[in-house]
Design a protein around this motif. Sequence first.
Motif, PDB file in Angstrom:
ATOM      1  N   GLY A   1     -92.806 -76.569 -13.551  1.00 32.38           N
ATOM      2  CA  GLY A   1     -92.805 -75.625 -14.705  1.00 32.38           C
ATOM      3  C   GLY A   1     -93.743 -76.072 -16.006  1.00 32.38           C
ATOM      4  N   ASP A   2     -94.970 -76.216 -15.561  1.00 34.37           N
ATOM      5  CA  ASP A   2     -96.052 -76.766 -16.314  1.00 34.37           C
ATOM      6  C   ASP A   2     -96.295 -75.546 -17.274  1.00 34.37           C
ATOM      7  N   SER A   3     -96.948 -75.833 -18.338  1.00 29.55           N
ATOM      8  CA  SER A   3     -97.378 -75.020 -19.309  1.00 29.55           C
ATOM      9  C   SER A   3     -97.919 -73.523 -18.783  1.00 29.55           C
ATOM     10  N   LEU A   4     -97.628 -72.486 -19.230  1.00 29.34           N
ATOM     11  CA  LEU A   4     -98.197 -71.101 -18.799  1.00 29.34           C
ATOM     12  C   LEU A   4     -99.276 -70.899 -19.752  1.00 29.34           C
ATOM     13  N   LYS A   5     -99.271 -71.521 -20.935  1.00 29.51           N
ATOM     14  CA  LYS A   5    -100.240 -71.165 -21.815  1.00 29.51           C
ATOM     15  C   LYS A   5    -101.645 -71.724 -21.369  1.00 29.51           C
TER      16      LYS A   5
ATOM     17  N   PHE B   1     -98.085 -74.061 -29.467  1.00 33.74           N
ATOM     18  CA  PHE B   1     -97.210 -75.031 -28.429  1.00 33.74           C
ATOM     19  C   PHE B   1     -97.075 -74.500 -27.217  1.00 33.74           C
ATOM     20  N   ASP B   2     -96.844 -75.550 -26.162  1.00 34.40           N
ATOM     21  CA  ASP B   2     -96.427 -75.166 -24.829  1.00 34.40           C
ATOM     22  C   ASP B   2     -94.834 -74.976 -24.957  1.00 34.40           C
ATOM     23  N   MET B   3     -94.378 -75.773 -25.712  1.00 35.75           N
ATOM     24  CA  MET B   3     -92.727 -75.744 -25.332  1.00 35.75           C
ATOM     25  C   MET B   3     -92.247 -75.816 -26.827  1.00 35.75           C
ATOM     26  N   LEU B   4     -91.079 -75.234 -27.020  1.00 34.85           N
ATOM     27  CA  LEU B   4     -90.467 -75.062 -28.474  1.00 34.85           C
ATOM     28  C   LEU B   4     -88.903 -75.218 -28.393  1.00 34.85           C
ATOM     29  N   GLY B   5     -88.467 -76.284 -28.895  1.00 33.66           N
ATOM     30  CA  GLY B   5     -86.878 -76.688 -28.815  1.00 33.66           C
ATOM     31  C   GLY B   5     -86.320 -76.183 -30.260  1.00 33.66           C
ATOM     32  N   ILE B   6     -85.638 -75.047 -30.237  1.00 32.55           N
ATOM     33  CA  ILE B   6     -84.876 -74.621 -31.515  1.00 32.55           C
ATOM     34  C   ILE B   6     -83.274 -74.836 -31.223  1.00 32.55           C
ATOM     35  N   GLY B   7     -82.612 -75.547 -32.060  1.00 34.33           N
ATOM     36  CA  GLY B   7     -81.338 -75.694 -32.135  1.00 34.33           C
ATOM     37  C   GLY B   7     -80.507 -76.002 -33.549  1.00 34.33           C
ATOM     38  N   PRO B   8     -79.304 -75.829 -33.474  1.00 34.03           N
ATOM     39  CA  PRO B   8     -78.600 -75.737 -34.760  1.00 34.03           C
ATOM     40  C   PRO B   8     -78.354 -77.144 -35.290  1.00 34.03           C
ATOM     41  N   PHE B   9     -78.433 -77.246 -36.714  1.00 29.78           N
ATOM     42  CA  PHE B   9     -78.005 -78.357 -37.400  1.00 29.78           C
ATOM     43  C   PHE B   9     -76.395 -78.573 -36.851  1.00 29.78           C
ATOM     44  N   ILE B  10     -76.085 -79.845 -36.492  1.00 29.31           N
ATOM     45  CA  ILE B  10     -74.634 -80.200 -36.288  1.00 29.31           C
ATOM     46  C   ILE B  10     -74.479 -81.630 -37.316  1.00 29.31           C
TER      47      ILE B  10
ATOM     48  N   LYS C   1    -102.012 -83.203 -28.779  1.00 29.95           N
ATOM     49  CA  LYS C   1    -102.712 -81.798 -28.264  1.00 29.95           C
ATOM     50  C   LYS C   1    -103.996 -82.257 -28.125  1.00 29.95           C
ATOM     51  N   THR C   2    -104.974 -82.900 -28.921  1.00 25.25           N
ATOM     52  CA  THR C   2    -106.121 -83.457 -28.626  1.00 25.25           C
ATOM     53  C   THR C   2    -106.171 -84.270 -27.353  1.00 25.25           C
ATOM     54  N   LEU C   3    -105.079 -84.969 -26.930  1.00 25.05           N
ATOM     55  CA  LEU C   3    -105.291 -86.086 -25.825  1.00 25.05           C
ATOM     56  C   LEU C   3    -104.741 -85.001 -24.354  1.00 25.05           C
ATOM     57  N   GLY C   4    -104.576 -83.900 -24.765  1.00 23.56           N
ATOM     58  CA  GLY C   4    -104.104 -82.886 -23.518  1.00 23.56           C
ATOM     59  C   GLY C   4    -102.894 -82.891 -22.993  1.00 23.56           C
ATOM     60  N   TYR C   5    -101.922 -83.653 -23.657  1.00 26.55           N
ATOM     61  CA  TYR C   5    -100.583 -83.324 -23.222  1.00 26.55           C
ATOM     62  C   TYR C   5    -100.166 -81.843 -23.656  1.00 26.55           C
ATOM     63  N   GLN C   6     -99.309 -81.374 -22.673  1.00 23.38           N
ATOM     64  CA  GLN C   6     -98.515 -80.139 -22.819  1.00 23.38           C
ATOM     65  C   GLN C   6     -97.628 -80.506 -23.961  1.00 23.38           C
ATOM     66  N   ASN C   7     -97.739 -79.879 -25.184  1.00 25.04           N
ATOM     67  CA  ASN C   7     -97.470 -80.222 -26.462  1.00 25.04           C
ATOM     68  C   ASN C   7     -96.071 -79.519 -26.707  1.00 25.04           C
TER      69      ASN C   7
ATOM     70  N   LYS D   1     -94.564 -65.440 -26.727  1.00 22.69           N
ATOM     71  CA  LYS D   1     -94.562 -64.712 -25.495  1.00 22.69           C
ATOM     72  C   LYS D   1     -94.345 -65.883 -24.442  1.00 22.69           C
ATOM     73  N   ASP D   2     -95.422 -66.678 -23.889  1.00 25.39           N
ATOM     74  CA  ASP D   2     -94.893 -67.570 -22.761  1.00 25.39           C
ATOM     75  C   ASP D   2     -94.670 -69.083 -23.093  1.00 25.39           C
ATOM     76  N   ALA D   3     -94.443 -69.537 -24.213  1.00 24.34           N
ATOM     77  CA  ALA D   3     -93.880 -70.801 -24.460  1.00 24.34           C
ATOM     78  C   ALA D   3     -92.501 -71.104 -23.768  1.00 24.34           C
ATOM     79  N   HIS D   4     -92.295 -72.367 -23.233  1.00 22.16           N
ATOM     80  CA  HIS D   4     -91.016 -72.535 -22.632  1.00 22.16           C
ATOM     81  C   HIS D   4     -90.212 -73.138 -23.773  1.00 22.16           C
TER      82      HIS D   4
END
Length: 347
Positions: free
Chosen positions: A336-340, A218-227, A184-190, A257-260
């Motif tokens: 599809g850059d960060s909307l945040k 966070f700009d992006m959030l991946g949520i998935g099931p354990f398999i 985040k400090t380095l300016g990545y979309q995180n 709200k607007d995280a990918h």
Amino acid sequence: MNRLYTADVPDKADIEYALSLQYPAQMAELFAFADEIRRRYIGDGILLRGIVEFSNNCDNTCKYCGLNKTNTNLKRYKLTDRQILNCIEQIAGAGIGTVVLQSGEQAELDPNWFAGLIREIKTRFDIAITLSVGERTFDDYALWKEAGADRYLLKIETTNRQLYQNLHPQMSFDNRLKCSRDLKTLGYQNGSGSIIGLAGQTISDIADDILFFAGEQFDMLGIGPFIPHPATALSDCPPGGVEMVLKTIAVTRIITKDAHIPATTAIGSLNGNDYRPDALIAGANVLMPNFTPQPWRQLYEIYPGKRCVTEAPGTCGQCIDMMANAIGRTIDLSRGDSLKKKRNKCA
Ligand code: SAM
Ligand code: FES
């Protein structure tokens, strides 16, 4: 739901209440509310991210992951520069505006080689680059950002420190958090995210994950099931439940709200079913078609039954179009850059 939506800092009890909903009609109401927030903040376009799993080499021993280094039965691979660039040519050729370069985590990954590859991609293609190669030093992250990388995915997996430590015996929660904040400090979309249904994980833990997502912006959030993967320590554990994954996506959408938020491959592979459309109408807005070439794609076996694992690269287009049509949505091929960041700039 309105309290979750309007609160500056949502009440953990409200999150737990939403995650505890059991009646189908109540869950449907939660998903519809999240879908409306998605429509309001993001619109109807489903963003595409073309993923290239360029190596399954890994030094880590994550107890849930089929790539972990103790799985000595897995044939290891690393694609050549030319093979990786060919994949990106296909992604750009399909008009997709983002490539995700993902691999296991390995000290041997030469940061200068990777920086050179990023530069080459940026010179040859007008495409956003997301990296997902695990925990590295601040200097490596800085080098890759300087070379042109735009975004980084490093899921926290769980914010329960004890559970994190049990699942990642050689790793440290504090270092993962440090890496995430360095990005985040380095300016990545995180990007961050979590695995739902890990043995020992409670509703309180998942509520804490969501509060963490909101707090870190966070700009992006991946949520998935354990398999469960048969060659791991958790082989006998049951998979995560689809309803809990969908509720977590919905509450995360309402609060952030607007995280990918992707409809992850894992939710498309759970118990042999494709629940990605369900995720897309419960708050998700991203799909990640796989461009890893055969035969290597089959060797990136994080968990068994992974969707599209036997298909040829680039064949996802039709399936994705049909999925979007079926739920009245469109495909968005932009970066599809960060909307945040945009929202923060406007504020
Ligand atoms: N090495 C990178 C890292 O650690 O961030 C990226 C590769 S890792 C294979 C990508 C993601 O796979 C992890 O963040 C984890 O959430 C997910 N994953 C691994 N094993 C899984 C399993 N058995 N079930 C569900 N998700 C899993
Ligand atoms: Fe390394 Fe999963 S244990 S990528």
